[in-house]
Scaffold this active site. Sequence first.
Site, PDB file in Angstrom:
ATOM      1  N   SER A 119      -4.220  -5.410   4.263  1.00 54.25           N
ATOM      2  CA  SER A 119      -4.103  -6.346   5.178  1.00 54.25           C
ATOM      3  C   SER A 119      -2.460  -7.536   5.386  1.00 54.25           C
ATOM      4  O   SER A 119      -3.395  -8.296   6.507  1.00 54.25           O
ATOM      5  CB  SER A 119      -4.656  -7.540   3.990  1.00 54.25           C
ATOM      6  OG  SER A 119      -6.244  -7.329   3.092  1.00 54.25           O
TER       7      SER A 119
ATOM      8  N   ASN B  57     -13.121  -1.123   3.792  1.00 56.04           N
ATOM      9  CA  ASN B  57     -12.043  -0.953   2.519  1.00 56.04           C
ATOM     10  C   ASN B  57     -10.456  -1.232   2.492  1.00 56.04           C
ATOM     11  O   ASN B  57     -10.276  -1.916   1.393  1.00 56.04           O
ATOM     12  CB  ASN B  57     -11.753   0.386   2.544  1.00 56.04           C
ATOM     13  CG  ASN B  57     -13.395   1.273   2.003  1.00 56.04           C
ATOM     14  OD1 ASN B  57     -14.225   0.449   1.073  1.00 56.04           O
ATOM     15  ND2 ASN B  57     -13.689   2.031   3.323  1.00 56.04           N
ATOM     16  N   TYR B  58      -9.753  -1.843   3.201  1.00 56.35           N
ATOM     17  CA  TYR B  58      -8.668  -2.873   3.029  1.00 56.35           C
ATOM     18  C   TYR B  58      -8.441  -3.609   3.167  1.00 56.35           C
ATOM     19  O   TYR B  58      -6.947  -4.182   3.762  1.00 56.35           O
ATOM     20  CB  TYR B  58      -7.675  -1.698   3.523  1.00 56.35           C
ATOM     21  CG  TYR B  58      -7.181  -0.747   2.702  1.00 56.35           C
ATOM     22  CD1 TYR B  58      -7.443  -0.104   1.707  1.00 56.35           C
ATOM     23  CD2 TYR B  58      -8.152   0.771   3.347  1.00 56.35           C
ATOM     24  CE1 TYR B  58      -6.565   1.588   1.203  1.00 56.35           C
ATOM     25  CE2 TYR B  58      -8.176   2.196   2.961  1.00 56.35           C
ATOM     26  CZ  TYR B  58      -7.504   2.283   2.015  1.00 56.35           C
ATOM     27  OH  TYR B  58      -7.388   3.533   0.785  1.00 56.35           O
ATOM     28  N   LEU B  59      -9.164  -4.215   4.379  1.00 55.30           N
ATOM     29  CA  LEU B  59      -8.582  -5.885   5.356  1.00 55.30           C
ATOM     30  C   LEU B  59      -9.141  -7.011   4.682  1.00 55.30           C
ATOM     31  O   LEU B  59     -11.374  -6.859   4.394  1.00 55.30           O
ATOM     32  CB  LEU B  59      -9.422  -5.296   6.595  1.00 55.30           C
ATOM     33  CG  LEU B  59      -8.303  -4.283   7.003  1.00 55.30           C
ATOM     34  CD1 LEU B  59      -9.210  -4.612   8.885  1.00 55.30           C
ATOM     35  CD2 LEU B  59      -6.878  -4.470   7.467  1.00 55.30           C
TER      36      LEU B  59
END
EC number: 5.6.2.1
Length: 596
Positions: free
Chosen positions: A426, A553-555
């Site tokens: 992120s 899933n990550y940002l």
Amino acid sequence: MKGARRGGEWNQWPGHWELGEDPGLPGPFSLQMNCWWEEERYPEGIKWKFLEHKGPVFAPPYEPLPENVKFYYDGKVMKLSTKAEEVATFFAKMLDHEYTTKEIFRKNFFKDWRKEMTSEEKSTITSLSKCDFTHMSQYFKAQSEARKQMSKEEKQKIKEENERLLKEYGYCVMDNHKERIANFKIEPPGLFRGRGNHPKMGMLKRRIMPEDIIINCSKDSKIPAPPPGHKWKEVRHDNKVTWLVSWTENIQGSIKYIMLNPSSRIKGEKDWQKYETARRLKKCVDKIRNQYREDWKSKEMKVRQRAVALYFIDKLALRAGNEKEEGETADTVGCCSLRVEHIKLHPELDGQEYVVEFDFLGKDSIRYYNKVPVEKRVFKNLQLFMENKQPEDDLFDRLNTSILNKHLQDLMEGLTAKVFRTYNASITLQQQLKELTNPDDNIPAKILSYNRANRAVAILCNHQRAPPKTFEKSMMNLQSKIDAKKEQLADARRELKSAKADAKVRRDEKSKKSVESKKKAVQRIEEQLMKLEVQATDREENKQIALGTSKLNYLDPRISVAWCKKWGIPIEKIYNKTQREKFAWAIDMAEEDYEF
DNA sequence: CGCTACACTTAGAAGTTTTTAA
DNA sequence: TTAAAAACTTCTAAGTGTAGCG
């Protein structure tokens, strides 16, 4: 012929009732459906108070092949029993796949197939290489071809049937919300396809029956009925978990679940929480980094290993690397499970000092290959860890994920190894967006910048994909389109020039107008050309990189939402419908000044 | 501790639908 | 109108991490 097979008669048992049509709630509740984030949260551990659903949709029953479709053994036609035939069709359907040529796959398949045979079949069929599935395979190819050639009406009918199934089984009521279920269809039987070099590839994944199924719902809900003549394994009422249905799968013996869609409250809230934890890490990451740098000097080997592993997890976004049972799964590793054979130390390489060369298979057997200059202390520690070890020995022999996570828990509440991946992903997006966005760019160019920022994250997280089969060809097509556009532009410019010359001589309204319209044409073509070139760049850079996983899933979605608001980019350009549903909370709450 | 069972997130491939452009 | 390409959806495997037990 048998197009609409989905959801066979098993799911048409009587006594159906409409779910969620009239939950007996006053109007405002349906409005709450898409803004759960403004509601009060449950106390720790409680996941819901009311849960009602209709149970799973089972795979359609096996339909035996028509008489004219033959199986041959040792060159001779052989009629198989229904059970043996079903399993044979699984293999036949995969005949064109590389899997069926692999020794392990064939061996596992044959062993499990024989278990389904009658004793006569067993005594006749003793060698897989004498089995001829080609006729069966051709039949299935013809079937799928026929499906493509179906008339509009037939296709419409199938679509309607699917919609009916979705409407009936695809939703549940959890507390005051009608929620979409993610995977309400039970996995059909078939051959297990592991990723990479999986020791169990080709094994028979058996058919799941109602007797395998555990139903979870609330006591005061309408309990789903099992298909006629069948019983559920168990009905329980556990509101400490989020799943609606579970069963044990026969390949690994693991439990599979039916859970809610990412747009649901229960998933969304958790997702939000995940990013909040990552933001808490942001506040103390400097301290943690200083700490592990200190620990590189520790006199305790265990502490040094922990500190070096954490450095890798932080710097390279490696996964934690839990231990796995040998022989049960493909041989893949993460940080804590790295072995000596997975790294090479170069005191000097290509003009850089202290380079570590990583080469190992990670999750899904995706290769991680990277040459990284590290600090001298890390390098020296690695040399120490590798002393007197065999290639197949653990690099961090005094460390595992449990030890590491316990330590992380002490550094920050809720901190685990995976939080570093979320945090670094992120923060990288946010940084890259700041760096790459050019305020003067038009929308397509800004989107290219966004994709580049996204790409930086995907590279960090090693999210790879197989290059599309048609990549080269489609790239060439695009290039020829660009060439054509360039010629068109040259033409348009020539025309503009002559129109200008013409206008200079004539000096009348008509020729002035002509100049104006030619100018516009040139501009339009320039824009089109630019768009094509941007597209080509984007695609080339994306050849082997998958952006979807990090995006999903990550940002932290609020970073993207804020960026869109700041630059006036429609959110639809960044998130498609499904993604907008999943990130509805972020779209609603993030303002343009949001900072991760 | 170390083990296992369980619950939940993350992952790329494959399949399907929509869009584009010839 | 068609076919190719792109976009999107579905599928389910493969991870992470925790709790509870001896």
